[in-house]
Design a protein around this motif. Structure first.
Motif, PDB file in Angstrom:
ATOM      1  N   SER A  46       0.636  -1.275  -0.105  1.00 39.99           N
ATOM      2  CA  SER A  46       0.147  -0.011   0.087  1.00 39.99           C
ATOM      3  C   SER A  46       0.977   1.285   0.093  1.00 39.99           C
ATOM      4  N   LEU A  47       0.356   2.438  -0.215  1.00 41.83           N
ATOM      5  CA  LEU A  47       1.128   3.661  -0.134  1.00 41.83           C
ATOM      6  C   LEU A  47       1.659   3.837   1.079  1.00 41.83           C
ATOM      7  N   THR A  50       4.589   1.724   1.695  1.00 45.15           N
ATOM      8  CA  THR A  50       5.849   2.142   0.995  1.00 45.15           C
ATOM      9  C   THR A  50       6.548   3.329   1.737  1.00 45.15           C
ATOM     10  N   GLN A 109      -3.915   2.820  -1.955  1.00 42.05           N
ATOM     11  CA  GLN A 109      -3.601   1.572  -2.587  1.00 42.05           C
ATOM     12  C   GLN A 109      -3.957   0.273  -1.783  1.00 42.05           C
TER      13      GLN A 109
END
Length: 290
Positions: A46-47, A50, A109
């Motif tokens: 997922s964002l 990250t 995400q």
């Protein structure tokens, strides 16, 4: 309280070897959130995963107080964070922001959450009772009615051609009432050194989502926490005591004053004829955005 420096270690660190602290403060669109590092990386790829596992703290944007900054909808992020805590989401019975929350899930995400918010898979929970634009188009095609299809397009497409949900249109208009209880003193001979307006507290009444949109983190919600965005409140107040600052915020958000009212009383603090006369008043200003 700002975030600790990345050099701090020991019990302040999150996962072993992580440069991030265990407790992390976020500023999401002006709303402050405090959570654990492991919560932010709960969903791989997922964002947020990250950002907080593949990047260093120095690579991430921060606000003036050292909080990690995300330029997203701060009010909907609470549901994103709830989902990350146990990979489950429970929304209020009446929640008109499902399409916007799905957009936030796509941005972060979170594919599973986005699917659960999609009307196509709505039979297993109450999140997706609302019909989406794609479903209405398919329904219209099956019926073979071009007139109905055109009506649906008109309802959901803005003048610029961008798709809009009915909930976003309804957020355009609304009322916010600003109230304050103040006092000032005037001597019996209208003294030149009289003390004028002293505002004790500026209250905010209206729809929760509108109040948060206009005043952001300057809004004190301690007297009515966790109020759903679609509900109304009369218990919010501002963190500052300048009426003009509140008026500027409302003007910037497209509101204009449509009415005001005031009541007041006066009295002497003692029988001394030289004593100042104390006036107390309560005033309300009604603002509207059409």
């Amino acid at each position: 309280m700002a975030l600790a420096d990345t050099e701090l270690g020991g019990s302040t660190c999150g996962d072993s070897g992580s440069p991030f602290t265990e407790i992390i403060e976020l500023n999401v669109g002006g709303q402050v959130y405090v959570t654990r590092h492991k919560t932010l990386i709960a969903v791989p790829d997922s964002l947020l995963w990250t950002m907080f596992s593949k990047k260093s703290p120095k690579e991430l944007a921060r606000d003036s107080k050292g909080r990690y900054f995300l330029d997203r909808d701060g009010f909907l992020f609470r549901y994103i964070l709830d989902y990350l805590r146990d990979l489950n989401l429970v929304l209020p019975d009446y929640f008109p922001e499902k399409s916007r929350l799905q957009r936030e899930a796509d941005f972060f995400q979170l594919r599973d959450l986005a699917k659960r918010l999609s009307p196509r898979v709505s039979k297993d929970n109450s999140i997706s009772e609302e019909i989406s634009q794609s479903d209405t188009e398919e329904s219209a095609q099956q019926c073979g009615s071009s007139g109905t299809m055109e009506t649906l397009r008109t309802m959901t497409v803005s003048s610029s051609g961008a798709m809009r949900s009915p909930s976003l249109d309804s957020r355009k208009s609304g009322y916010i009432t600003i109230g304050y209880r103040g006092s000032y003193t005037i001597g019996r001979d209208i003294q030149t050194d009289a003390k004028f307006r002293r505002v004790a507290r500026i209250t905010v009444c209206g729809k929760t989502s509108l109040a948060k949109e206009v005043f952001g983190e300057t809004l004190n919600e301690s007297r009515d926490p966790d109020r759903p965005p679609e509900r109304y409140t009369s218990r919010y107040y501002l963190k500052y005591n300048f009426l003009e600052q509140a008026f500027d915020k409302l003007t910037e958000a497209g509101f204009h004053m449509v009415a005001c009212s005031s009541t007041g009383t006066c009295a002497y603090t003692s029988n001394d004829p030289n004593e100042d006369k104390i006036w107390t008043s309560y005033t309300e200003y009604v603002f509207c955005r059409e």
